[in-house]
Structure formats: C-alpha cells, structure tokens
Design a protein around this motif. Structure first.
Motif, PDB file in Angstrom:
ATOM      1  N   SER A 247       0.307  -1.058   0.105  1.00  0.00           N
ATOM      2  CA  SER A 247      -0.265   0.090   0.072  1.00  0.00           C
ATOM      3  C   SER A 247       0.647   1.122  -0.256  1.00  0.00           C
ATOM      4  CB  SER A 247      -0.711   0.123   1.363  1.00  0.00           C
ATOM      5  OG  SER A 247      -2.083  -1.222   1.334  1.00  0.00           O
ATOM      6  N   GLN A 248       0.555   2.183  -0.269  1.00  0.00           N
ATOM      7  CA  GLN A 248       0.945   3.499  -0.737  1.00  0.00           C
ATOM      8  C   GLN A 248      -0.080   4.897  -0.459  1.00  0.00           C
ATOM      9  OE1 GLN A 248       2.981   4.153  -4.376  1.00  0.00           O
ATOM     10  NE2 GLN A 248       1.667   3.661  -5.736  1.00  0.00           N
ATOM     11  N   TRP A 249       0.312   5.324   0.067  1.00  0.00           N
ATOM     12  CA  TRP A 249      -0.825   6.599   0.153  1.00  0.00           C
ATOM     13  C   TRP A 249      -0.504   7.386   0.963  1.00  0.00           C
ATOM     14  CZ3 TRP A 249      -1.811   2.550   4.116  1.00  0.00           C
ATOM     15  CH2 TRP A 249      -1.272   3.072   5.238  1.00  0.00           C
ATOM     16  N   ASN A 250      -1.251   9.304   0.123  1.00  0.00           N
ATOM     17  CA  ASN A 250      -1.098  10.239   1.074  1.00  0.00           C
ATOM     18  C   ASN A 250      -2.293  10.741   1.991  1.00  0.00           C
ATOM     19  OD1 ASN A 250      -2.001  10.962  -1.573  1.00  0.00           O
ATOM     20  ND2 ASN A 250      -0.704  12.445  -1.757  1.00  0.00           N
ATOM     21  N   ALA A 251      -2.505  12.146   2.663  1.00  0.00           N
ATOM     22  CA  ALA A 251      -3.577  12.617   2.680  1.00  0.00           C
ATOM     23  C   ALA A 251      -4.312  12.672   1.830  1.00  0.00           C
ATOM     24  CB  ALA A 251      -2.803  13.729   3.501  1.00  0.00           C
ATOM     25  N   ALA A 252      -4.438  12.830   0.411  1.00  0.00           N
ATOM     26  CA  ALA A 252      -5.092  13.124  -0.204  1.00  0.00           C
ATOM     27  C   ALA A 252      -5.664  12.182  -1.049  1.00  0.00           C
ATOM     28  CB  ALA A 252      -4.245  13.653  -1.920  1.00  0.00           C
ATOM     29  N   THR A 253      -4.768  10.498  -1.510  1.00  0.00           N
ATOM     30  CA  THR A 253      -5.431   9.515  -1.576  1.00  0.00           C
ATOM     31  C   THR A 253      -6.207   9.190  -0.213  1.00  0.00           C
ATOM     32  OG1 THR A 253      -3.173   8.767  -2.280  1.00  0.00           O
ATOM     33  CG2 THR A 253      -5.194   7.067  -2.128  1.00  0.00           C
ATOM     34  N   ILE A 254      -5.938   9.323   0.994  1.00  0.00           N
ATOM     35  CA  ILE A 254      -7.206   8.449   1.809  1.00  0.00           C
ATOM     36  C   ILE A 254      -8.442   9.743   1.696  1.00  0.00           C
ATOM     37  CG2 ILE A 254      -7.528   8.718   4.750  1.00  0.00           C
ATOM     38  CD1 ILE A 254      -5.405   6.342   2.681  1.00  0.00           C
ATOM     39  N   LEU A 255      -8.375  10.937   2.128  1.00  0.00           N
ATOM     40  CA  LEU A 255      -9.614  11.910   1.934  1.00  0.00           C
ATOM     41  C   LEU A 255     -10.532  12.071   0.420  1.00  0.00           C
ATOM     42  CD1 LEU A 255      -7.991  14.916   3.265  1.00  0.00           C
ATOM     43  CD2 LEU A 255      -8.931  12.908   4.809  1.00  0.00           C
ATOM     44  N   TYR A 256      -9.832  11.295  -0.463  1.00  0.00           N
ATOM     45  CA  TYR A 256      -9.964  11.040  -1.626  1.00  0.00           C
ATOM     46  C   TYR A 256     -11.682   9.314  -1.511  1.00  0.00           C
ATOM     47  CZ  TYR A 256     -11.167   9.498  -6.494  1.00  0.00           C
ATOM     48  OH  TYR A 256     -12.060   8.211  -8.178  1.00  0.00           O
ATOM     49  N   TYR A 257     -11.465   9.180  -0.515  1.00  0.00           N
ATOM     50  CA  TYR A 257     -12.102   7.841  -0.040  1.00  0.00           C
ATOM     51  C   TYR A 257     -13.045   8.049   0.667  1.00  0.00           C
ATOM     52  CZ  TYR A 257      -9.231   4.871  -3.567  1.00  0.00           C
ATOM     53  OH  TYR A 257      -8.982   4.379  -5.175  1.00  0.00           O
ATOM     54  N   ALA A 258     -12.301   8.545   1.668  1.00  0.00           N
ATOM     55  CA  ALA A 258     -12.962   9.180   3.393  1.00  0.00           C
ATOM     56  C   ALA A 258     -13.984   9.933   3.014  1.00  0.00           C
ATOM     57  CB  ALA A 258     -12.011   9.119   4.094  1.00  0.00           C
ATOM     58  N   HIS A 259     -13.747  11.051   1.939  1.00  0.00           N
ATOM     59  CA  HIS A 259     -14.868  12.041   2.374  1.00  0.00           C
ATOM     60  C   HIS A 259     -16.216  11.558   1.694  1.00  0.00           C
ATOM     61  CE1 HIS A 259     -12.359  15.604   3.235  1.00  0.00           C
ATOM     62  NE2 HIS A 259     -11.914  14.644   3.689  1.00  0.00           N
ATOM     63  N   ALA A 260     -15.660  10.475   0.744  1.00  0.00           N
ATOM     64  CA  ALA A 260     -17.642   9.943   0.161  1.00  0.00           C
ATOM     65  C   ALA A 260     -17.791   8.889   1.059  1.00  0.00           C
ATOM     66  CB  ALA A 260     -17.263   9.457  -1.583  1.00  0.00           C
ATOM     67  N   ARG A 261     -17.784   8.063   2.158  1.00  0.00           N
ATOM     68  CA  ARG A 261     -18.060   7.013   2.574  1.00  0.00           C
ATOM     69  C   ARG A 261     -18.581   8.027   4.042  1.00  0.00           C
ATOM     70  NH1 ARG A 261     -14.299   1.645   2.112  1.00  0.00           N
ATOM     71  NH2 ARG A 261     -14.336   2.471  -0.112  1.00  0.00           N
ATOM     72  N   GLY A 262     -19.738   6.957   4.957  1.00  0.00           N
ATOM     73  CA  GLY A 262     -20.183   7.023   5.779  1.00  0.00           C
ATOM     74  C   GLY A 262     -20.188   6.268   7.262  1.00  0.00           C
ATOM     75  N   CYS A 263     -20.272   5.985   8.057  1.00  0.00           N
ATOM     76  CA  CYS A 263     -20.078   5.373   9.554  1.00  0.00           C
ATOM     77  C   CYS A 263     -21.718   5.312  10.388  1.00  0.00           C
ATOM     78  CB  CYS A 263     -18.781   5.470  10.008  1.00  0.00           C
ATOM     79  SG  CYS A 263     -18.557   7.120  10.231  1.00  0.00           S
ATOM     80  N   THR A 264     -21.830   4.365  11.268  1.00  0.00           N
ATOM     81  CA  THR A 264     -23.034   4.310  11.837  1.00  0.00           C
ATOM     82  C   THR A 264     -22.535   4.792  13.063  1.00  0.00           C
ATOM     83  OG1 THR A 264     -23.523   2.194  11.077  1.00  0.00           O
ATOM     84  CG2 THR A 264     -24.320   2.926  13.090  1.00  0.00           C
ATOM     85  N   LYS A 265     -21.475   5.363  13.083  1.00  0.00           N
ATOM     86  CA  LYS A 265     -20.834   5.889  14.852  1.00  0.00           C
ATOM     87  C   LYS A 265     -19.865   7.536  14.317  1.00  0.00           C
ATOM     88  CE  LYS A 265     -21.808   2.706  17.875  1.00  0.00           C
ATOM     89  NZ  LYS A 265     -21.317   1.994  19.616  1.00  0.00           N
ATOM     90  N   GLU A 318     -15.340  12.278 -11.705  1.00  0.00           N
ATOM     91  CA  GLU A 318     -16.558  11.825 -12.332  1.00  0.00           C
ATOM     92  C   GLU A 318     -16.689  11.115 -10.820  1.00  0.00           C
ATOM     93  OE1 GLU A 318     -18.453  11.510 -14.181  1.00  0.00           O
ATOM     94  OE2 GLU A 318     -17.022  12.734 -15.224  1.00  0.00           O
ATOM     95  N   PHE A 319     -15.843   9.981 -10.271  1.00  0.00           N
ATOM     96  CA  PHE A 319     -16.232   9.594  -9.019  1.00  0.00           C
ATOM     97  C   PHE A 319     -17.304  10.316  -8.015  1.00  0.00           C
ATOM     98  CE2 PHE A 319     -14.346   8.050  -3.908  1.00  0.00           C
ATOM     99  CZ  PHE A 319     -15.187   7.091  -4.159  1.00  0.00           C
ATOM    100  N   TYR A 320     -17.055  11.309  -7.529  1.00  0.00           N
ATOM    101  CA  TYR A 320     -18.156  11.489  -6.002  1.00  0.00           C
ATOM    102  C   TYR A 320     -19.623  12.139  -7.459  1.00  0.00           C
ATOM    103  CZ  TYR A 320     -14.865  12.808  -2.442  1.00  0.00           C
ATOM    104  OH  TYR A 320     -13.956  12.545  -1.627  1.00  0.00           O
TER     105      TYR A 320
END
Length: 572
Positions: A247-265, A318-320
């Motif tokens: 795996s390789q990532w930076n803050a931009a990679t993580i937030l690209y996915y994370a901002h579009a995801r939800g969580c119960t809590k 396009e992802f969002y």
C-alpha cells in the motif's frame, strides 16, 4: 441483509482470462507463518469450533475479516432500548449453498448424484464455511474478538486496529454483492464476474473498511459465488489504490475515498482514519462522548501537520459525481452547486483547507500512479486556521476585460481558427498564445483537444470556453491568438507547450481576488513533468482554499518569471 455463499466458487483463470469454477473448495492457504513483528491480537477465532481463544497461545499466522455490518442480518443493527447497547439482529437466514455431486457406492453399482444442498446459518456460520473452504485456521473479526459491551476493551482494540490488520497474513474482504452472471455476446453466451457489484457495494461505502483495506498486506475478495485476489481486483474491478500492494498513500489519497464514505457512529470517521497514522492515533482519545466537530478539527490539524497533500483537491470528478447521480434539480455543468444529496463529510462545518468542498487527487498527473509530495514547511495550524507564508501568483485585475470571448457561452465556431477538411476526422490540439504576467516571453498554452467532425460540437466548444475562462483569471486571453498545433510531440519534447489547468470547487467570481500559492509546489513522485499548486480566494480578512492549478513543465514555464514578494495567507 443476509449473505448467500456458494462453496464451489468461480474464479478468473489468469492464463486464459476466462471464468472457471472449482469443483472442490479452493483451499488457497496452508499453515500461515506468524508476522515477523511478533504482534498477535488479544483474541482470535479458532475456525474448527468457532471458539474465541487467547491470541498469545496461537503459534501461526491469522487472517482478518473486512465486511459491512449491513450484511449481518435484518436491517444490520438495532438499538436495544432497555440497555442502550447496539445489538445485531441475526435470525439465521444466511444461506450456504453446497453444489450437487456425484458419488460411487462402496459396492458395485451405478454412480449416484446428490442434489445441491442449502443450509441456513447465522453470520458466524458463513465465516466458518468461508474459512474452511480457503483453509484458514484462525481469523480475527470485531463481532467475536471485541466485547462490544466492554467500553474499555473496545476503546483499547480500536486504538490498535492498524496493528491487527497490518499483521494479518491476509484480509478476507466479504462482499456479497460480488457475483457472476451470464452475458450475451455476438460470439455466444459466457459467464462473467459482475465487478460493478464490488464497486457499488456497501463495503465500498463504509469508513472502517477503508482503513482495513489500506493497512492489510494482502487482500482476498470473496463474493456470493466467486473470489478474486487484490491484484486481480485492481485489473478487473478498477480498485486502484485500495487494492494495490504494498500500500502507498498520502493524505490526498485517503481523503479521496474517506470523504465519500459513511459510518454508523460519526466518531468512527476519525478513529478509522487515525489508525492509518499510528503517531496520530497516539494523540487521539477514543471517546464517543466528545464533540464530533472538535474531534474532526483535531484530526485534520494532525493530518495536515503530517502531510500537506491535504491541499491537493479541486472540483468534483466523476467518482463523486457518480455518487451524487441521484441528485435532482438544475446544475451548472461545470460546478456541482446542487448539494441536496451531499458527500457524507459535507454535513460538517469544516475549514476550506480540509478539501471538504471538492474532491482530492487520488494520484499524480496524467496516467501516473505516483503521489503528490511537497517539501514546503512554512505553515502552521491553529484551530480552524491554516497560516502559510509563501510567494503567490495573483489573479489579474478585472479579468473580464482581458478575455474577449463570453466565458458563460460556448465559443462560436467562427472564432476558432481554420482547420483543413482533411484533418477534421482526427483529434486536434487547439493552443493559444499568451503573455503571462511576470514572464518575459510569450507562452504557448494547451487550450483543449478538439474533434471538429464530432457531433458534439457545442460540448467541445463549451469545454474550450470553460478552460479559457479559468485561465483568464491569471492571464489575458484573446481569441485571435488561437491556433492548431501541427507538431505537438515536438512542443511536448522541448517543454514549450504548457498545460495550465486550474480546478476550482466553486464558480468563478470575476470580482474576487485569487492567488496561486506558487511557493507551495507538489510534485508527482513518479513523474516530474507536472506540478500542482493550491489556489486560494480572498474572503474578507482571510483566504479560502478553493482548488489547485496543475502546470506541466513548470520549471521551463517559469524560467523567465519574476516572482512576487512572499506573503502570509491565513486560510479558514
């Protein structure tokens, strides 16, 4: 929801690139070696009898499970009104399908066919069957390995999720939506894996599964009647950075996915992401009673201090847009201004420098799979404010007076230069000569690829106008300076053909003052052709981060540029 699982799954044969089916369980794993770091989870599930055992007593490696709680039973989870605890509602309707098989009696006689069998089990039964089929002896997953009623234990285990998943030999990703289907083609009918089931699965929408995937050294995706390795998922399901190992990532990679995801809590949004950065996790208190906005601001502060690529974001891609496809109402084609069906993170009042209003950049420029990195250090964060001290490139005064095309209407066909008929059937590159403020010599800017023979003429001309409208913020644009590029490869080779591409999270305000933060450059660590610079807009006494500008061959472009004095920008 309830899982359906078939014990003789289909798989992609890499030699023939066809979908084949096992006649027996795949048994992919043998005895797994322990991770060299010697870490073992507090608890593990022994598959043979589904008993929870002390992890320190296990002398071999283990697998971890990544899944969405929505597939654990009816309506996923339910609040117990009397105890206030969150409980799983599982009425044992998960389905395991065993294939029909032919057996030969011990004595002489004809072969006998045993019909396919269906068995209904609870969620634990599905996990046990999958583990047996792939020859997994020990597995970790939260429902059985964390006492959900013991807050002290739960908080302790949450703080070390990064160790649990990074130390697992493999993570089993359970995606019931992943399955095969029959497709018709002019060559006949064939079976294919419906990878869109993975791309649009509940698993892809949850916050915890993001961290679990990124932290795991190896992935195995298991669906209803098929499975695929992480390597195969990259190629067949376009999972990219999610399944790429190591795996390789930076803050931009993580937030690209994370901002579009939800969580119960909602607090789990931070706890899940902080596990990707152990030094950040150490400074986060696991407490579900703390104000969520305070927790988010602390996390983004720590993340920005760790990695400034948090500023690498622009307009929604396009992802969002795919996620928001159910949004109705009138929209500006250039900017998604209708937020009636927002990206989950956008319900929080976060500072602009977190990129909440746009989409972060997953990779570097073009087709590169590199990461945007910067050596800039002259910044600090205090609560909601990011202070940077750097050289700016200011927007020009009254941009509307220097662009002699209507920035809100597709450029007229007659305003494009003449192109001989014999060249109409191919894509051609439109360029424009500009005098960039601060540079001694004129520059050649890429305007757009254009296909004059296309039926979508208005769309192409609209795209050209949009690009020019953005460029006009920082340089005079005249339609008389358009021309068709005859030898693009030569211009690309000597670096004199520049792609200068601003990307804004909001509509252009020609009365506003913008700045490209020239002193903060991000470079793709696998491709040195392009650089990225943040863009801010003045907002009262402060500035707002509103996107970025991508510039190719920046060193050549700015070789004769006289820069402005450094200035302090307080971004809120």
């Amino acid at each position: 929801m309830y899982v359906t699982y078939e014990t003789n799954p289909y798989f992609i044969d890499q030699a023939s690139f066809t979908v084949q089916r096992h006649t027996q369980p795949p048994k992919l794993f043998s005895t797994l070696p322990k991770n060299p770091n010697e870490f073992m989870p507090t608890k593990l599930v022994r598959i043979s009898d589904m008993q929870v055992v002390d992890g320190s007593t296990v002398n071999e490696g283990y697998c971890a499970l990544s899944y969405s709680w929505s597939w654990c039973g009816e309506n996923g989870i339910k609040d117990d009104i009397q105890s206030g605890k969150t409980l799983r509602v599982d009425n044992g309707k998960h389905k395991i399908i065993y294939p029909a098989k032919t057996v030969r009696p011990k004595s002489r006689g004809r072969k006998k066919t045993i019909s396919a069998k269906v068995k209904f089990v609870k969620f634990e039964g599905v996990i046990q069957q999958i583990s047996k089929d792939f020859n997994i002896k020990y597995i970790w997953y939260d429902q059985m390995c964390i006492d959900q009623a013991d807050m002290e234990e739960k908080h302790h285990e949450i703080s070390r999720m990064h160790q649990i998943y990074s130390s697992a030999s493999c993570t089993i990703v359970l995606v019931p939506e992943l399955r095969t289907e029959m497709w018709s083609h002019n060559m006949g009918t064939y079976r294919a894996i419906r990878t869109i089931g993975l791309s649009h699965s509940d698993w892809m929408k949850r916050m915890w599964t993001l961290g679990e995937t990124m932290m795991s050294p190896k992935l195995l995706f298991v669906g209803q009647d098929t499975y695929m390795s992480g390597t195969t998922a990259i190629e067949w399901a376009s999972l990219g950075a999610l399944a790429d190992k190591p795996s390789q990532w930076n803050a931009a990679t993580i937030l690209y996915y994370a901002h579009a995801r939800g969580c119960t809590k909602e607090h789990d949004r931070v706890f899940a992401l902080a596990n990707l950065y152990p030094n950040i996790m150490e400074r986060i208190t696991i407490n579900y009673d703390q104000p969520i906005l305070d927790l988010l601001l602390l996390f983004y502060k720590l993340l920005a201090q760790e990695d400034l690529s948090i500023l690498c974001f622009g307009r929604d891609g396009e992802f969002y847009k795919d996620i928001q496809q159910s949004t109705s109402g009138s929209q500006n084609r250039m900017y998604d201004t209708d937020r009636t069906n927002p990206i989950p993170i956008r319900k929080y009042d976060l500072p602009s420098w977190t990129g909440v209003a746009g989409q972060h950049e997953l990779y570097g420029g073009g087709t590169s799979t590199g990461l945007w990195k910067s050596t800039f250090k002259n910044y600090s964060i205090d609560g909601r404010f990011m202070k940077v001290h750097c050289t700016p490139i200011w927007s020009i005064k009254d941009p509307r007076s220097t662009i002699n095309i209507d920035p809100f209407t597709a450029i007229d066909l007659k305003d494009l230069p003449y192109l001989p008929e014999e060249k109409h059937d191919s894509y051609n590159t439109l360029a424009v000569n500009v005098q960039f403020p601060g540079c001694g010599n004129p520059k050649v800017m890429h305007a757009r690829f254009h296909k004059p023979s296309s039926e979508n003429q208005e769309l192409y001309r609209t795209l050209i106008t949009e690009r020019m409208a953005l460029l006009s913020l920082f340089m005079p644009i005249y339609k008389e300076q358009f021309f068709w590029v005859e030898n693009q490869s030569q211009l690309d080779a000597d670096g004199t053909f520049t792609r200068f591409v601003p990307s804004l999270t909001e509509e252009i305000d020609y009365s506003a003052k913008y700045a490209i933060l020239y002193g903060i450059s991000f470079q793709d660590d696998k491709n040195n052709k392009e650089k990225m610079y943040p863009i801010v807009r003045q907002d009262g006494d402060y500035y707002k981060a509103v996107g970025h500008c991508l510039i190719s061959d920046a060193e050549i472009f700015f070789s004769d540029y006289t820069s402005s004095p450094e200035q302090t920008f307080i971004i809120h």
